[in-house]
Structure formats: C-alpha cells, structure tokens
Scaffold this motif. Structure first.
Motif, PDB file in Angstrom:
ATOM      1  N   TRP A  94       0.837  -1.206   0.000  1.00  0.00           N
ATOM      2  CA  TRP A  94       0.000   0.000   0.000  1.00  0.00           C
ATOM      3  C   TRP A  94       0.871   1.255   0.000  1.00  0.00           C
ATOM      4  O   TRP A  94       0.672   2.177  -0.798  1.00  0.00           O
ATOM      5  CB  TRP A  94      -0.936  -0.032   1.200  1.00  0.00           C
ATOM      6  N   GLU A  95       1.851   1.287   0.874  1.00  0.00           N
ATOM      7  CA  GLU A  95       2.724   2.468   0.987  1.00  0.00           C
ATOM      8  C   GLU A  95       3.650   2.602  -0.215  1.00  0.00           C
ATOM      9  O   GLU A  95       3.781   3.685  -0.793  1.00  0.00           O
ATOM     10  CB  GLU A  95       3.530   2.407   2.282  1.00  0.00           C
ATOM     11  N   ALA A  96       4.289   1.511  -0.617  1.00  0.00           N
ATOM     12  CA  ALA A  96       5.275   1.565  -1.709  1.00  0.00           C
ATOM     13  C   ALA A  96       4.627   1.852  -3.062  1.00  0.00           C
ATOM     14  O   ALA A  96       5.290   2.355  -3.970  1.00  0.00           O
ATOM     15  CB  ALA A  96       6.067   0.260  -1.766  1.00  0.00           C
ATOM     16  N   SER A  97       3.342   1.563  -3.198  1.00  0.00           N
ATOM     17  CA  SER A  97       2.643   1.838  -4.459  1.00  0.00           C
ATOM     18  C   SER A  97       2.034   3.236  -4.492  1.00  0.00           C
ATOM     19  O   SER A  97       1.339   3.578  -5.447  1.00  0.00           O
ATOM     20  CB  SER A  97       1.535   0.797  -4.685  1.00  0.00           C
ATOM     21  N   GLY A  98       2.307   4.020  -3.463  1.00  0.00           N
ATOM     22  CA  GLY A  98       1.704   5.352  -3.408  1.00  0.00           C
ATOM     23  C   GLY A  98       0.204   5.283  -3.190  1.00  0.00           C
ATOM     24  O   GLY A  98      -0.544   6.119  -3.691  1.00  0.00           O
ATOM     25  N   HIS A  99      -0.231   4.293  -2.438  1.00  0.00           N
ATOM     26  CA  HIS A  99      -1.644   4.078  -2.102  1.00  0.00           C
ATOM     27  C   HIS A  99      -2.484   3.741  -3.332  1.00  0.00           C
ATOM     28  O   HIS A  99      -3.676   4.054  -3.377  1.00  0.00           O
ATOM     29  CB  HIS A  99      -2.239   5.277  -1.368  1.00  0.00           C
ATOM     30  N   LYS A 100      -1.868   3.065  -4.307  1.00  0.00           N
ATOM     31  CA  LYS A 100      -2.589   2.679  -5.525  1.00  0.00           C
ATOM     32  C   LYS A 100      -3.019   1.216  -5.520  1.00  0.00           C
ATOM     33  O   LYS A 100      -3.938   0.853  -6.236  1.00  0.00           O
ATOM     34  CB  LYS A 100      -1.736   2.964  -6.759  1.00  0.00           C
ATOM     35  N   LEU A 101      -2.331   0.379  -4.750  1.00  0.00           N
ATOM     36  CA  LEU A 101      -2.746  -1.028  -4.681  1.00  0.00           C
ATOM     37  C   LEU A 101      -2.382  -1.615  -3.327  1.00  0.00           C
ATOM     38  O   LEU A 101      -1.539  -1.086  -2.606  1.00  0.00           O
ATOM     39  CB  LEU A 101      -2.130  -1.851  -5.810  1.00  0.00           C
ATOM     40  N   LEU A 102      -3.074  -2.686  -3.016  1.00  0.00           N
ATOM     41  CA  LEU A 102      -2.858  -3.408  -1.768  1.00  0.00           C
ATOM     42  C   LEU A 102      -2.890  -4.892  -2.097  1.00  0.00           C
ATOM     43  O   LEU A 102      -3.900  -5.390  -2.600  1.00  0.00           O
ATOM     44  CB  LEU A 102      -3.965  -3.072  -0.757  1.00  0.00           C
ATOM     45  N   VAL A 103      -1.793  -5.577  -1.877  1.00  0.00           N
ATOM     46  CA  VAL A 103      -1.766  -7.025  -2.083  1.00  0.00           C
ATOM     47  C   VAL A 103      -2.241  -7.658  -0.783  1.00  0.00           C
ATOM     48  O   VAL A 103      -1.601  -7.513   0.266  1.00  0.00           O
ATOM     49  CB  VAL A 103      -0.357  -7.531  -2.467  1.00  0.00           C
ATOM     50  N   CYS A 104      -3.386  -8.313  -0.864  1.00  0.00           N
ATOM     51  CA  CYS A 104      -3.983  -8.907   0.332  1.00  0.00           C
ATOM     52  C   CYS A 104      -4.671 -10.214  -0.041  1.00  0.00           C
ATOM     53  O   CYS A 104      -4.439 -10.742  -1.125  1.00  0.00           O
ATOM     54  CB  CYS A 104      -4.946  -7.931   0.995  1.00  0.00           C
ATOM     55  N   ASP A 105      -5.488 -10.714   0.851  1.00  0.00           N
ATOM     56  CA  ASP A 105      -6.104 -12.029   0.697  1.00  0.00           C
ATOM     57  C   ASP A 105      -5.002 -13.079   0.609  1.00  0.00           C
ATOM     58  O   ASP A 105      -5.044 -14.001  -0.211  1.00  0.00           O
ATOM     59  CB  ASP A 105      -7.026 -12.082  -0.520  1.00  0.00           C
ATOM     60  N   LEU A 106      -4.003 -12.909   1.466  1.00  0.00           N
ATOM     61  CA  LEU A 106      -2.821 -13.768   1.466  1.00  0.00           C
ATOM     62  C   LEU A 106      -3.130 -15.100   2.126  1.00  0.00           C
ATOM     63  O   LEU A 106      -3.752 -15.155   3.183  1.00  0.00           O
ATOM     64  CB  LEU A 106      -1.667 -13.086   2.192  1.00  0.00           C
ATOM     65  N   GLN A 107      -2.656 -16.154   1.505  1.00  0.00           N
ATOM     66  CA  GLN A 107      -2.804 -17.499   2.050  1.00  0.00           C
ATOM     67  C   GLN A 107      -1.673 -18.357   1.532  1.00  0.00           C
ATOM     68  O   GLN A 107      -1.099 -18.064   0.489  1.00  0.00           O
ATOM     69  CB  GLN A 107      -4.157 -18.078   1.641  1.00  0.00           C
ATOM     70  N   GLY A 108      -1.347 -19.374   2.276  1.00  0.00           N
ATOM     71  CA  GLY A 108      -0.269 -20.258   1.858  1.00  0.00           C
ATOM     72  C   GLY A 108       0.328 -20.985   3.042  1.00  0.00           C
ATOM     73  O   GLY A 108      -0.319 -21.185   4.065  1.00  0.00           O
ATOM     74  N   VAL A 109       1.591 -21.352   2.903  1.00  0.00           N
ATOM     75  CA  VAL A 109       2.316 -22.067   3.947  1.00  0.00           C
ATOM     76  C   VAL A 109       3.492 -21.208   4.361  1.00  0.00           C
ATOM     77  O   VAL A 109       4.341 -20.866   3.536  1.00  0.00           O
ATOM     78  CB  VAL A 109       2.796 -23.449   3.449  1.00  0.00           C
ATOM     79  N   GLY A 110       3.535 -20.845   5.634  1.00  0.00           N
ATOM     80  CA  GLY A 110       4.613 -19.969   6.122  1.00  0.00           C
ATOM     81  C   GLY A 110       4.603 -18.664   5.346  1.00  0.00           C
ATOM     82  O   GLY A 110       3.589 -17.981   5.286  1.00  0.00           O
ATOM     83  N   ASP A 111       5.719 -18.342   4.727  1.00  0.00           N
ATOM     84  CA  ASP A 111       5.826 -17.107   3.962  1.00  0.00           C
ATOM     85  C   ASP A 111       5.910 -17.358   2.460  1.00  0.00           C
ATOM     86  O   ASP A 111       6.462 -16.566   1.707  1.00  0.00           O
ATOM     87  CB  ASP A 111       7.030 -16.298   4.448  1.00  0.00           C
ATOM     88  N   LEU A 112       5.341 -18.469   2.018  1.00  0.00           N
ATOM     89  CA  LEU A 112       5.182 -18.787   0.598  1.00  0.00           C
ATOM     90  C   LEU A 112       3.678 -18.740   0.321  1.00  0.00           C
ATOM     91  O   LEU A 112       2.932 -19.575   0.817  1.00  0.00           O
ATOM     92  CB  LEU A 112       5.753 -20.164   0.279  1.00  0.00           C
ATOM     93  N   TRP A 113       3.247 -17.749  -0.452  1.00  0.00           N
ATOM     94  CA  TRP A 113       1.831 -17.424  -0.543  1.00  0.00           C
ATOM     95  C   TRP A 113       1.272 -17.512  -1.946  1.00  0.00           C
ATOM     96  O   TRP A 113       1.981 -17.539  -2.943  1.00  0.00           O
ATOM     97  CB  TRP A 113       1.590 -16.001  -0.041  1.00  0.00           C
ATOM     98  N   THR A 114      -0.043 -17.469  -1.964  1.00  0.00           N
ATOM     99  CA  THR A 114      -0.838 -17.211  -3.153  1.00  0.00           C
ATOM    100  C   THR A 114      -1.827 -16.137  -2.729  1.00  0.00           C
ATOM    101  O   THR A 114      -2.098 -15.963  -1.549  1.00  0.00           O
ATOM    102  CB  THR A 114      -1.538 -18.504  -3.646  1.00  0.00           C
ATOM    103  N   ASP A 115      -2.319 -15.362  -3.669  1.00  0.00           N
ATOM    104  CA  ASP A 115      -3.268 -14.310  -3.269  1.00  0.00           C
ATOM    105  C   ASP A 115      -4.634 -14.562  -3.859  1.00  0.00           C
ATOM    106  O   ASP A 115      -4.839 -15.468  -4.626  1.00  0.00           O
ATOM    107  CB  ASP A 115      -2.763 -12.929  -3.647  1.00  0.00           C
TER     108      ASP A 115
END
Length: 115
Positions: A94-115
């Motif tokens: 959110w911050e790095a995109s200048g408030h243009k996008l938010l990568v969320c709905d994160l799921q997966g195993v540990g820190d290996l995800w799919t969105d």
C-alpha cells in the motif's frame, strides 16, 4: 488446477489471474530488498491448455505447497493475529505503491503465498 465449470467463461480470466500472481511476486521481491526479518514469496502460476480434451479448455495451475495451509488476511477487515509478516507485507504494498494497490487475501504455507 482450477477449471471453470461454465464453458462460456472468458479464457482471459486465467491469464489475468497469472498476471496478478506475478505482480504480487514482484512486490514480494521489492519487499525483500528492504531486508525484512522474514522474506516472502509467491508461488508460480501457469495457464495450461488441455489439448487432448474436447474444445481444448484452459485451466489455471499453481505449484503445490506442502505443509499447513493458512489464510493470513482477506480483502476487507480480517487478519490473523498470530503473525505480523503477512500484514507488514500488505501494508508495504500500500505504501510503496503510493496508495494505488494493496496485495492482500494472502494465504499459503509460512511465507510462501498465493493471493
């Protein structure tokens, strides 16, 4: 493997899903460049054409993740309070995109995800 039950669905959706997954992976690389306590990544996604089936349907494919699969946050108002890394990553996007996008709905195993 994901395949639509409705043959009228646009095959473009499969390509859009892969593009979104790869964009999330690009944001993970940017996040990791900041040397967080825990690096994150997104699994590879592909579009597969089943050439031996009638109509040669397309399907979406994601690499299998072995382990205990968990959902870490959603698109609206919930996040798992057990871990900070998923929420830190979403906030970073959110911050790095200048408030243009938010990568969320994160799921997966540990820190290996799919969105």
């Amino acid at each position: 493997v994901k395949i639509s039950k409705d043959h009228g669905d646009s095959s473009q959706q499969y390509f859009d899903d892969v593009q979104m997954q790869m964009e999330a992976r690009m944001w993970a690389q940017r996040y990791n460049e900041k040397h967080p306590p825990k690096a994150v990544d997104f699994i590879a996604a592909y579009v597969l054409e089943l050439v031996d089936r009638e109509g040669q349907p397309l399907c979406g494919v994601e690499t299998f993740i072995s382990g205990s699969y968990r959902k870490w946050n959603n698109n609206w108002d919930w996040s798992d309070e057990e871990r900070n890394t998923p929420q830190a990553f979403s906030h970073f996007t959110w911050e790095a995109s200048g408030h243009k996008l938010l990568v969320c709905d994160l799921q997966g195993v540990g820190d290996l995800w799919t969105d």
